[in-house]
Design a protein around this motif. Structure first.
Motif, mmCIF file in Angstrom:
data_model
loop_
_atom_site.group_PDB
_atom_site.id
_atom_site.type_symbol
_atom_site.label_atom_id
_atom_site.label_comp_id
_atom_site.label_asym_id
_atom_site.label_seq_id
_atom_site.Cartn_x
_atom_site.Cartn_y
_atom_site.Cartn_z
ATOM 1 N N GLU A 109 -1.653 7.514 -7.759
ATOM 2 C CA GLU A 109 -1.093 6.220 -8.174
ATOM 3 C C GLU A 109 -0.221 5.735 -7.015
ATOM 4 N N ILE A 110 -0.615 4.616 -6.442
ATOM 5 C CA ILE A 110 0.108 4.102 -5.268
ATOM 6 C C ILE A 110 0.776 2.777 -5.651
ATOM 7 N N ILE A 111 2.095 2.753 -5.468
ATOM 8 C CA ILE A 111 2.890 1.568 -5.800
ATOM 9 C C ILE A 111 3.400 0.966 -4.491
ATOM 10 N N LEU A 112 3.219 -0.330 -4.337
ATOM 11 C CA LEU A 112 3.636 -1.004 -3.094
ATOM 12 C C LEU A 112 5.019 -1.606 -3.267
ATOM 13 N N ASN A 113 5.837 -1.471 -2.240
ATOM 14 C CA ASN A 113 7.192 -2.061 -2.256
ATOM 15 C C ASN A 113 7.478 -2.721 -0.908
ATOM 16 N N GLY A 114 8.324 -3.774 -0.976
ATOM 17 C CA GLY A 114 8.805 -4.399 0.250
ATOM 18 C C GLY A 114 8.426 -5.865 0.349
ATOM 19 N N GLY A 115 9.431 -6.744 0.283
ATOM 20 C CA GLY A 115 9.222 -8.156 0.590
ATOM 21 C C GLY A 115 8.476 -8.955 -0.462
ATOM 22 N N PRO A 175 8.169 -5.312 11.082
ATOM 23 C CA PRO A 175 7.400 -6.054 10.084
ATOM 24 C C PRO A 175 6.780 -5.164 9.010
ATOM 25 N N LEU A 176 6.556 -5.776 7.844
ATOM 26 C CA LEU A 176 5.875 -5.077 6.751
ATOM 27 C C LEU A 176 4.398 -4.877 7.116
ATOM 28 N N LYS A 177 3.852 -3.757 6.680
ATOM 29 C CA LYS A 177 2.418 -3.517 6.918
ATOM 30 C C LYS A 177 1.756 -3.157 5.594
ATOM 31 N N TYR A 178 1.452 -4.205 4.811
ATOM 32 C CA TYR A 178 0.843 -3.966 3.498
ATOM 33 C C TYR A 178 -0.519 -3.277 3.629
ATOM 34 N N ASP A 179 -1.232 -3.601 4.734
ATOM 35 C CA ASP A 179 -2.580 -3.022 4.896
ATOM 36 C C ASP A 179 -2.548 -1.499 4.889
ATOM 37 N N MET A 180 -1.463 -0.936 5.446
ATOM 38 C CA MET A 180 -1.398 0.537 5.485
ATOM 39 C C MET A 180 -1.339 1.107 4.068
ATOM 40 N N VAL A 181 -0.632 0.398 3.182
ATOM 41 C CA VAL A 181 -0.515 0.883 1.790
ATOM 42 C C VAL A 181 -1.856 0.702 1.080
ATOM 43 N N TYR A 182 -2.520 -0.442 1.338
ATOM 44 C CA TYR A 182 -3.840 -0.662 0.732
ATOM 45 C C TYR A 182 -4.807 0.439 1.175
ATOM 46 N N ARG A 183 -4.756 0.763 2.494
ATOM 47 C CA ARG A 183 -5.712 1.774 3.007
ATOM 48 C C ARG A 183 -5.405 3.148 2.412
ATOM 49 N N LEU A 184 -4.110 3.416 2.209
ATOM 50 C CA LEU A 184 -3.746 4.704 1.601
ATOM 51 C C LEU A 184 -4.381 4.806 0.211
ATOM 52 N N LYS A 185 -4.324 3.711 -0.549
ATOM 53 C CA LYS A 185 -4.927 3.714 -1.902
ATOM 54 C C LYS A 185 -6.445 3.908 -1.810
ATOM 55 N N GLU A 186 -7.070 3.242 -0.821
ATOM 56 C CA GLU A 186 -8.530 3.403 -0.651
ATOM 57 C C GLU A 186 -8.878 4.843 -0.352
ATOM 58 N N LYS A 187 -8.050 5.448 0.519
ATOM 59 C CA LYS A 187 -8.353 6.820 0.945
ATOM 60 C C LYS A 187 -8.068 7.826 -0.176
ATOM 61 N N ARG A 188 -7.060 7.521 -1.013
ATOM 62 C CA ARG A 188 -6.651 8.475 -2.064
ATOM 63 C C ARG A 188 -6.707 7.778 -3.425
ATOM 64 N N ILE A 229 5.550 5.701 -4.314
ATOM 65 C CA ILE A 229 5.999 4.321 -4.146
ATOM 66 C C ILE A 229 6.230 4.168 -2.650
ATOM 67 N N VAL A 230 5.473 3.277 -2.028
ATOM 68 C CA VAL A 230 5.515 3.211 -0.570
ATOM 69 C C VAL A 230 6.120 1.890 -0.117
ATOM 70 N N HIS A 231 7.291 1.972 0.486
ATOM 71 C CA HIS A 231 7.924 0.797 1.087
ATOM 72 C C HIS A 231 7.168 0.531 2.385
ATOM 73 N N ALA A 232 6.551 -0.660 2.462
ATOM 74 C CA ALA A 232 5.584 -0.940 3.524
ATOM 75 C C ALA A 232 6.240 -1.274 4.866
ATOM 76 N N ARG A 233 7.415 -0.755 5.095
ATOM 77 C CA ARG A 233 8.110 -0.985 6.371
ATOM 78 C C ARG A 233 8.598 0.366 6.850
ATOM 79 N N LYS A 234 8.326 0.678 8.123
ATOM 80 C CA LYS A 234 8.735 2.017 8.545
ATOM 81 C C LYS A 234 10.251 2.105 8.686
ATOM 82 N N ALA A 235 10.789 3.301 8.512
ATOM 83 C CA ALA A 235 12.234 3.511 8.642
ATOM 84 C C ALA A 235 12.563 3.805 10.101
#
Ligand SMILES: Cc1cc2nc3c(=O)[nH]c(=O)nc-3n(C[C@H](O)[C@H](O)[C@H](O)COP(=O)(O)O)c2cc1C
Length: 344
Positions: free
Chosen positions: A205-211, A188-201, A167-173
């Motif tokens: 199971e990749i779950i998006l979180n944040g906003g 800022p949130l970076k949803y694209d990074m989570v999308y790319r992670l799913k494409e690469k892997r 589960i990836v919170h799309a905002r860095k800590a």
């Protein structure tokens, strides 16, 4: 023995300290039978040295519920995970995303993102002792570590250790200089990074979180990822969950009205009060139920003035419903009967 349906993480309500306790989850479950619900983070110390029934006990009516653990010691996490499984949780989740000072001083939460090998050890240790899924909730990065490559390296190491769900919170800590609250708005949130992670892997199971604020937004993210986790919006405007079974899970179940939900919850609350639980611990979770509706202010004010009294009973919820009943009696798209009754 409760039968637990196969887990779907297409939609979940995020773990939130001081929010997603067992009473909040009982309420959310009346709104959606399918949405996966997470506990608040519970530290291994609280479980191993505290009152286990108080920290881990819950009603089977809340299922499916995932237990989120906070810790960084593989042995303590394994013992806590085993304990969680014995209480009946459907999943064990490791918190690798919380930036608070208290968590950092224990070197867990988001600080663990800097040590993927240790996170892998923790996951493997938990998986050795439980049969339920062990998942990780992390950020897209921490501090200066925030590239796609670094996120992928973290995920690769932890998935090699056996974790299949992130589960990836799309905002860095940001570990210094921001409060956890500020770090839920900045950077800022970076949803694209989570999308790319799913494409690469694609096998993970990749779950998006944040906003994410609406089910419509969640549906759009579902074109790119396997699931969406919603935190603040689901808590502040819980009625959004009432359409989740049909809109996100494709179920044909009718959507209950706000009033039906509140009346059903009042019956559950009456039983809990008889068991000694004060109304205020339960009523706080329903304050947002009528958000955006005519009468919402009157309802909130009535609760604020009455639900926090020591001798308050479930009739406070029923009277709050009566105050707005005439306004919202037909507020659902399809108002058909009451929400499903809890089984315990
Ligand atoms: C009051 C509050 C308490 C939180 N507690 C936790 C927690 O215990 N564990 C955790 O992993 N995240 C915690 N979070 C973060 C949320 O799970 C979620 O990642 C964050 O709020 C972003 O999602 P949202 O924009 O949908 O709220 C908390 C957030 C809030 C607002």
């Amino acid at each position: 023995m409760t039968t637990i349906k196969p887990l779907s993480r297409r939609l979940s309500v995020a773990p939130m300290m001081e929010r997603t306790n067992r009473y909040c989850r009982l309420f959310h479950r009346l709104l959606s039978t399918e949405t996966l619900l997470y506990s608040e983070m519970i530290t291994t110390g609280a479980i191993l040295f505290g009152d286990q029934e108080r920290h881990l006990g819950f009603d089977s009516a809340e299922q499916p519920v995932a237990l989120q653990l906070g810790g960084a010691d593989p042995v303590a996490l394994a013992e806590s995970a085993a304990m969680g499984q014995s209480f009946g949780y459907a999943e064990i989740n490791l918190n690798v995303g919380c930036p608070s000072d208290r968590v950092q001083s224990g070197r867990f939460g988001a600080a663990l993102m800097a040590d993927p090998a240790l996170v892998g050890e923790c996951v493997a240790a938990m998986q050795n002792v439980v049969q339920i899924p062990v998942t990780v909730k992390c950020r897209i990065g921490i501090d200066g570590q925030d590239s796609d490559e670094e996120l992928d390296r973290f995920v690769a190491t932890v998935s090699d250790a056996g974790c299949e769900v992130f589960i990836v919170h799309a905002r860095k800590a940001i570990l210094a200089g921001l409060s956890p609250k500020e770090n839920r708005e900045i950077p800022p949130l970076k949803y694209d990074m989570v999308y790319r992670l799913k494409e690469k892997r694609p096998g993970l199971e990749i779950i998006l979180n944040g906003g994410v604020q609406t089910l419509e937004q969640a549906s759009q993210h579902l074109d790119h990822v396997d699931g969406v986790m919603i935190g603040r919006s689901a808590y502040q405007n819980p009625y959004m969950l009432a359409s989740a079974d049909s809109e996100i899970f494709g179920a044909k179940t009718p959507v209950s009205s706000r009033l039906d939900i509140l009346e059903t919850f009042a019956d559950i609350v009456a039983d809990k009060i008889a068991d000694g639980v004060p109304l205020k611990r339960m009523a706080r979770h329903v304050v947002g139920l009528f958000q955006g509706e005519p009468g919402a202010r009157v309802y909130r004010r009535y609760l604020a003035e009455n639900a926090w009294k020591n001798d308050a009973d479930a009739d406070v919820l029923r009277r709050a419903a009566d105050l707005i009943g005439p306004v919202t009696r037909n507020d659902a798209n399809e108002t058909v009967g009451a929400a499903p009754a809890p089984t315990a």
